[in-house]
Design a protein around this motif. Structure first.
Motif, PDB file in Angstrom:
ATOM      1  N   PHE A 155       0.860  -1.179   0.000  1.00  0.00           N
ATOM      2  CA  PHE A 155       0.000   0.000   0.000  1.00  0.00           C
ATOM      3  C   PHE A 155       0.900   1.233   0.000  1.00  0.00           C
ATOM      4  O   PHE A 155       1.786   1.353   0.837  1.00  0.00           O
ATOM      5  CB  PHE A 155      -0.919   0.022   1.222  1.00  0.00           C
ATOM      6  CG  PHE A 155      -1.915  -1.106   1.262  1.00  0.00           C
ATOM      7  CD1 PHE A 155      -2.597  -1.487   0.124  1.00  0.00           C
ATOM      8  CD2 PHE A 155      -2.172  -1.771   2.448  1.00  0.00           C
ATOM      9  CE1 PHE A 155      -3.515  -2.533   0.164  1.00  0.00           C
ATOM     10  CE2 PHE A 155      -3.088  -2.808   2.496  1.00  0.00           C
ATOM     11  CZ  PHE A 155      -3.769  -3.188   1.351  1.00  0.00           C
ATOM     12  N   ARG A 156       0.660   2.132  -0.916  1.00  0.00           N
ATOM     13  CA  ARG A 156       1.467   3.348  -1.017  1.00  0.00           C
ATOM     14  C   ARG A 156       1.044   4.320   0.086  1.00  0.00           C
ATOM     15  O   ARG A 156       0.075   5.060  -0.054  1.00  0.00           O
ATOM     16  CB  ARG A 156       1.277   3.998  -2.388  1.00  0.00           C
ATOM     17  CG  ARG A 156       1.641   3.108  -3.562  1.00  0.00           C
ATOM     18  CD  ARG A 156       3.113   2.781  -3.589  1.00  0.00           C
ATOM     19  NE  ARG A 156       3.498   2.168  -4.869  1.00  0.00           N
ATOM     20  CZ  ARG A 156       4.688   1.685  -5.124  1.00  0.00           C
ATOM     21  NH1 ARG A 156       5.632   1.716  -4.193  1.00  0.00           N
ATOM     22  NH2 ARG A 156       4.964   1.143  -6.307  1.00  0.00           N
ATOM     23  N   VAL A 157       1.765   4.292   1.182  1.00  0.00           N
ATOM     24  CA  VAL A 157       1.447   5.146   2.324  1.00  0.00           C
ATOM     25  C   VAL A 157       2.723   5.842   2.790  1.00  0.00           C
ATOM     26  O   VAL A 157       3.830   5.497   2.369  1.00  0.00           O
ATOM     27  CB  VAL A 157       0.835   4.332   3.487  1.00  0.00           C
ATOM     28  CG1 VAL A 157      -0.513   3.755   3.087  1.00  0.00           C
ATOM     29  CG2 VAL A 157       1.784   3.223   3.915  1.00  0.00           C
ATOM     30  N   SER A 158       2.549   6.809   3.686  1.00  0.00           N
ATOM     31  CA  SER A 158       3.693   7.547   4.207  1.00  0.00           C
ATOM     32  C   SER A 158       4.489   6.692   5.183  1.00  0.00           C
ATOM     33  O   SER A 158       4.016   5.660   5.664  1.00  0.00           O
ATOM     34  CB  SER A 158       3.215   8.823   4.903  1.00  0.00           C
ATOM     35  OG  SER A 158       2.422   8.495   6.036  1.00  0.00           O
ATOM     36  N   GLU A 159       5.684   7.156   5.488  1.00  0.00           N
ATOM     37  CA  GLU A 159       6.531   6.434   6.431  1.00  0.00           C
ATOM     38  C   GLU A 159       5.897   6.381   7.818  1.00  0.00           C
ATOM     39  O   GLU A 159       6.011   5.388   8.529  1.00  0.00           O
ATOM     40  CB  GLU A 159       7.900   7.106   6.507  1.00  0.00           C
ATOM     41  CG  GLU A 159       8.922   6.352   7.342  1.00  0.00           C
ATOM     42  CD  GLU A 159       9.233   4.980   6.779  1.00  0.00           C
ATOM     43  OE1 GLU A 159       9.538   4.064   7.584  1.00  0.00           O
ATOM     44  OE2 GLU A 159       9.156   4.798   5.545  1.00  0.00           O
ATOM     45  N   SER A 160       5.218   7.456   8.203  1.00  0.00           N
ATOM     46  CA  SER A 160       4.556   7.470   9.509  1.00  0.00           C
ATOM     47  C   SER A 160       3.434   6.439   9.570  1.00  0.00           C
ATOM     48  O   SER A 160       3.212   5.801  10.601  1.00  0.00           O
ATOM     49  CB  SER A 160       3.993   8.867   9.800  1.00  0.00           C
ATOM     50  OG  SER A 160       3.035   9.248   8.819  1.00  0.00           O
ATOM     51  N   ALA A 161       2.730   6.250   8.444  1.00  0.00           N
ATOM     52  CA  ALA A 161       1.667   5.245   8.410  1.00  0.00           C
ATOM     53  C   ALA A 161       2.252   3.853   8.530  1.00  0.00           C
ATOM     54  O   ALA A 161       1.677   2.972   9.182  1.00  0.00           O
ATOM     55  CB  ALA A 161       0.867   5.378   7.119  1.00  0.00           C
ATOM     56  N   ARG A 162       3.407   3.641   7.913  1.00  0.00           N
ATOM     57  CA  ARG A 162       4.077   2.343   8.041  1.00  0.00           C
ATOM     58  C   ARG A 162       4.472   2.081   9.489  1.00  0.00           C
ATOM     59  O   ARG A 162       4.329   0.958   9.982  1.00  0.00           O
ATOM     60  CB  ARG A 162       5.316   2.296   7.156  1.00  0.00           C
ATOM     61  CG  ARG A 162       5.035   2.304   5.664  1.00  0.00           C
ATOM     62  CD  ARG A 162       6.322   2.070   4.896  1.00  0.00           C
ATOM     63  NE  ARG A 162       6.132   2.213   3.459  1.00  0.00           N
ATOM     64  CZ  ARG A 162       7.056   1.951   2.566  1.00  0.00           C
ATOM     65  NH1 ARG A 162       8.262   1.547   2.957  1.00  0.00           N
ATOM     66  NH2 ARG A 162       6.812   2.107   1.275  1.00  0.00           N
ATOM     67  N   GLU A 163       4.957   3.113  10.146  1.00  0.00           N
ATOM     68  CA  GLU A 163       5.363   2.947  11.540  1.00  0.00           C
ATOM     69  C   GLU A 163       4.158   2.647  12.422  1.00  0.00           C
ATOM     70  O   GLU A 163       4.248   1.829  13.349  1.00  0.00           O
ATOM     71  CB  GLU A 163       6.080   4.204  12.020  1.00  0.00           C
ATOM     72  CG  GLU A 163       7.425   4.434  11.333  1.00  0.00           C
ATOM     73  CD  GLU A 163       8.071   5.734  11.751  1.00  0.00           C
ATOM     74  OE1 GLU A 163       7.434   6.496  12.514  1.00  0.00           O
ATOM     75  OE2 GLU A 163       9.217   6.005  11.324  1.00  0.00           O
ATOM     76  N   ARG A 164       3.042   3.303  12.142  1.00  0.00           N
ATOM     77  CA  ARG A 164       1.826   3.027  12.920  1.00  0.00           C
ATOM     78  C   ARG A 164       1.365   1.592  12.697  1.00  0.00           C
ATOM     79  O   ARG A 164       0.923   0.917  13.630  1.00  0.00           O
ATOM     80  CB  ARG A 164       0.716   4.014  12.537  1.00  0.00           C
ATOM     81  CG  ARG A 164       0.904   5.406  13.101  1.00  0.00           C
ATOM     82  CD  ARG A 164      -0.385   6.208  13.003  1.00  0.00           C
ATOM     83  NE  ARG A 164      -0.741   6.463  11.612  1.00  0.00           N
ATOM     84  CZ  ARG A 164      -0.339   7.501  10.895  1.00  0.00           C
ATOM     85  NH1 ARG A 164       0.485   8.396  11.452  1.00  0.00           N
ATOM     86  NH2 ARG A 164      -0.726   7.670   9.644  1.00  0.00           N
ATOM     87  N   ALA A 165       1.459   1.126  11.452  1.00  0.00           N
ATOM     88  CA  ALA A 165       1.078  -0.259  11.163  1.00  0.00           C
ATOM     89  C   ALA A 165       1.964  -1.231  11.924  1.00  0.00           C
ATOM     90  O   ALA A 165       1.492  -2.264  12.422  1.00  0.00           O
ATOM     91  CB  ALA A 165       1.167  -0.524   9.660  1.00  0.00           C
ATOM     92  N   GLN A 166       3.231  -0.907  12.027  1.00  0.00           N
ATOM     93  CA  GLN A 166       4.149  -1.769  12.769  1.00  0.00           C
ATOM     94  C   GLN A 166       3.790  -1.805  14.244  1.00  0.00           C
ATOM     95  O   GLN A 166       3.818  -2.874  14.869  1.00  0.00           O
ATOM     96  CB  GLN A 166       5.583  -1.273  12.584  1.00  0.00           C
ATOM     97  CG  GLN A 166       6.628  -2.189  13.212  1.00  0.00           C
ATOM     98  CD  GLN A 166       8.036  -1.758  12.866  1.00  0.00           C
ATOM     99  OE1 GLN A 166       8.248  -0.719  12.243  1.00  0.00           O
ATOM    100  NE2 GLN A 166       9.006  -2.550  13.270  1.00  0.00           N
TER     101      GLN A 166
END
Length: 203
Positions: A155-166
């Motif tokens: 999913f093309r998301v921001s780095e902050s969104a990736r961190e939240r997913a983690q």
């Protein structure tokens, strides 16, 4: 960053565990289906009570919704997450299109079991024990896969969104437990006395 940290090791291990249990549930249902084909009046090992049983489910049209017994889907379908889990531990890297297709497959499995849960409770008024084991492994697999797709860039998301997913990954077990509790509540609302049947197993 080390290889151990960049690879989704925990996710990979879970895929392997879920695949083993999911495949075993499908295998047991297949064996029970063979028993019914041989003798439609036989009492199956998974028939615990009038509410907790798999005979009614296997003999219904919902049990062969695609024209063949549903357990065959499990026998073949669980090979995909097993292979993915093992490959990740071996150091494999998959392209974005692969993760997209894999995620679509997991999502379809999740939607399918949600439909089966509704049919089992509100139409057949039963809970199949081996089907329940399938629910137990598919639901957290779906949750963790969605988060993994955010983390690995599918999913093309921001780095902050990736961190939240983690960070949300730590909440998958709790979300799964809440989902299991909701399933039990739905069963009771539909008149499927799962709790009473389980209690009745003990003297």
């Amino acid at each position: 960053m080390s290889e151990q940290r960049t690879r989704p090791v925990v996710y990979a291990v879970w895929l392997i565990i879920a695949s083993v249990f999911g495949w075993w549930a499908a295998f047991q249902l297949t064996v029970e289906k063979f028993a019914l084909l041989e003798n439609p009046d036989t009492t199956l090992n998974c028939d615990v009570s009038v509410f907790v049983q798999c005979g009614t489910n296997l003999q219904s049209w919902q049990g062969s919704v695609f024209g063949f017994p549903n357990p065959i889907i499990g026998l073949t379908g669980w090979m995909a997450p097993l292979v993915v889990g093992v490959a990740i531990l071996a150091g494999a890297r998959f392209p974005r299109w692969f993760w997209a297709l894999y995620g679509l497959g997991i999502a379809c499995a999740f939607v399918f079991i949600c439909w089966l849960i509704g049919q089992s409770f509100f139409d057949l008024h039963t809970l199949c024990p081996w089907c329940a084991l399938t629910y137990v492994v598919v639901i957290p697999t779906f949750y963790s896969t969605v988060l993994q797709l955010f983390q690995n860039g599918t999913f093309r998301v921001s780095e902050s969104a990736r961190e939240r997913a983690q960070r949300l990954g730590a909440w998958v077990p709790l979300a799964s437990i809440v989902s299991f509790a909701l399933i039990i509540v739905l069963a009771q609302v539909a008149g499927v006395d799962v709790i009473g049947s389980v209690i009745g197993l003990f003297p």
